[in-house]
Design an enzyme around this catalytic site. Structure first.
Site, PDB file in Angstrom:
ATOM      1  N   SER A 296       0.851  -1.192   0.000  1.00 22.16           N
ATOM      2  CA  SER A 296       0.000   0.000   0.000  1.00 22.16           C
ATOM      3  C   SER A 296       0.881   1.233   0.000  1.00 22.16           C
ATOM      4  O   SER A 296       1.909   1.283   0.691  1.00 22.16           O
ATOM      5  CB  SER A 296      -0.904   0.011   1.237  1.00 22.16           C
ATOM      6  OG  SER A 296      -1.579   1.248   1.357  1.00 22.16           O
TER       7      SER A 296
ATOM      8  N   TYR B  96      -2.073  -1.007  10.535  1.00 21.83           N
ATOM      9  CA  TYR B  96      -2.089  -1.530   9.164  1.00 21.83           C
ATOM     10  C   TYR B  96      -0.988  -0.894   8.325  1.00 21.83           C
ATOM     11  O   TYR B  96      -0.241  -1.596   7.640  1.00 21.83           O
ATOM     12  CB  TYR B  96      -3.454  -1.264   8.526  1.00 21.83           C
ATOM     13  CG  TYR B  96      -3.507  -1.582   7.046  1.00 21.83           C
ATOM     14  CD1 TYR B  96      -3.611  -2.895   6.605  1.00 21.83           C
ATOM     15  CD2 TYR B  96      -3.445  -0.570   6.085  1.00 21.83           C
ATOM     16  CE1 TYR B  96      -3.656  -3.195   5.251  1.00 21.83           C
ATOM     17  CE2 TYR B  96      -3.485  -0.857   4.738  1.00 21.83           C
ATOM     18  CZ  TYR B  96      -3.588  -2.173   4.325  1.00 21.83           C
ATOM     19  OH  TYR B  96      -3.625  -2.460   2.983  1.00 21.83           O
TER      20      TYR B  96
END
Length: 247
Positions: A150, A172
């Protein structure tokens, strides 16, 4: 010897992983649908392709990983592409809203058990699966490891105060920063071999991990593009559909 290139996609029974599996099958791969629950993989495998197969694969379970590697060796003898797609956004109550998850997974307050759960899948699971599959990847004439990361894990982007997404740093995003470091380390270690290693950001995507974003079709495009690159392509890249991303 199996003639078609073979790809294993973890977490491929739904979402981005399922779309990557479908697209690779359309590009001529025999696709192995990695699924933590075998039944969940079997429910979708026919939609992937005529010779797609379900492989039970829990990336947090050493026995499951070893059994998957053994099955691939016996059946196919090699692995051409490994897509480490399986991931989790949090490790707590699944009934929490996105706002609750964000608030409760900040590094200053996150429960350490939840932190361990996220890293167990998003980081340690990737390393464990990759280690198990490396002997099979070495058997391919030209192999790729593609880690689904990401842009929110980019240390460079998060250091830029004009980047609005930096406010969402959390457990995350920290796991994706760690995954990027793993990707780069593997790429360096495997330089000069037949195996190239990449990190790919699929972009914001509407899946069961997020209630907003684009389509899974859009999200799958960059991982599939990387999988199809020729043998003269670089290794150790981090990219999204718009191009290269900073680590």
């Amino acid at each position: 010897m199996h003639n078609k290139p073979v790809a294993l996609v973890s977490g491929a029974n739904k979402g981005i992983g399922l779309q990557i599996a479908k697209d690779l099958a359309q590009q001529g791969f025999t696709v192995l649908v990695g699924s933590r629950r075998f039944e969940a993989g079997e429910n979708v495998v026919q939609s992937v392709g005529p010779d797609a197969q379900t492989v039970q694969l829990d990336v947090t379970d050493e026995a499951s990983i070893a059994q998957a590697a053994k099955r691939i060796r016996v059946t196919y003898g090699r692995l051409d592409v490994l897509v480490n797609n399986a991931g989790v956004g949090h490790g707590g109550d699944p009934g929490r809203s996105n706002a609750q998850i964000m608030a409760e997974t900040r590094l200053a307050v996150v429960d350490l058990d939840e932190l361990r759960t996220v890293f167990a899948t998003n980081v340690f699971g990737v390393v464990a699966v990759t280690q198990a599959m490396l002997p099979l990847l070495r058997e391919a004439p030209a192999a790729k490891i593609i880690n689904i990361s990401s842009a929110t894990g980019s240390l460079a982007l998060n250091s830029d105060h004009s980047n609005m997404l930096r406010q969402y740093t959390s457990t995350y995003t920290a796991s994706k920063s760690a995954l990027n470091a793993v990707t780069q380390a593997l790429a360096i270690e495997l330089e000069g071999t037949n195996i190239k290693v990449h990190a790919v950001c699929p972009g914001h995507t509407a899946t069961d991990m997020s209630e907003y974003g684009g389509s899974v079709e859009d999200a799958a495009r960059e991982p599939v593009r990387i999988a199809l690159l020729g043998t003269d392509s670089p290794t150790g890249t981090f990219s999204n559909a718009q191009g290269a991303l900073p680590w």
